[in-house]
Design a protein around this motif. Structure first.
Motif: not given
Length: 129
Positions: A36-65
Motif C-alpha cells: 500500500y504505497s499510501n502507507l509510509i513507515y514513521p520509524v524503522d521497521y523490521g523483525y528479530l531473526c530466529d524468533t517466531t510471532g503469532s503469525d509464524q513469522a519473526p517478531i516485528d519491531v518498530f525502532k525509533g530515534s
C-alpha cells in the motif's frame, strides 16, 4: 487481580528476546509499505531473526530515534483482511513516534491497534520471596 496486569517480568522476557536476537530493518523510516504505497513507515521497521510471532513469522519491531535496548511498549493489532492479531515491539520510540506508529497502524478501516506501555508492577504472586 485486575483485568490488566502490567507485569515487570513480562517486560524482562521481551527485553531478553530483543537483546538475544538480531534486528533486521527491512523497511526504513519514511519508506512506503510494500503493498500500500499510501502507507509510509514513521520509524524503522523490521523483525528479530530466529524468533517466531503469532503469525509464524519473526517478531516485528518498530525502532525509533532514541537510543535504547529495552522494549518500552508493544502494539497489538487486529486485521480483518488477514484475519489475524499481531504483537509488535517498540524500541527507542519517543512519545511522538509512538503516536505516529498508532496513526500508521490505525489508518485503514481493516486494521486497528492499541498501545501498551511498559510497567514495573510485580504481581502479588511473585513477591513471596
Amino acid at each position: 487481580m485486575s483485568a490488566y496486569e502490567n507485569n515487570a517480568f513480562f517486560w524482562q522476557k521481551l527485553d531478553t528476546l530483543y537483546l538475544s536476537s538480531k534486528l533486521v530493518v527491512d523497511r526504513p523510516r519514511n519508506t512506503c509499505h510494500y503493498k500500500y504505497s499510501n502507507l509510509i513507515y514513521p520509524v524503522d521497521y523490521g523483525y528479530l531473526c530466529d524468533t517466531t510471532g503469532s503469525d509464524q513469522a519473526p517478531i516485528d519491531v518498530f525502532k525509533g530515534s532514541e537510543k535504547s535496548n529495552l522494549v518500552q511498549s508493544v502494539v497489538v493489532s487486529a486485521d480483518i483482511l488477514k484475519k489475524d492479531c499481531e504483537v509488535k515491539l517498540l524500541i527507542g520510540c519517543s512519545e511522538e513516534e509512538e503516536l505516529e506508529i498508532l496513526e500508521f497502524l490505525n489508518q485503514t478501516e481493516f486494521q486497528k491497534a492499541v498501545l501498551i506501555r511498559r510497567g514495573s508492577e510485580v504481581p502479588y504472586w511473585a513477591s513471596n520471596d
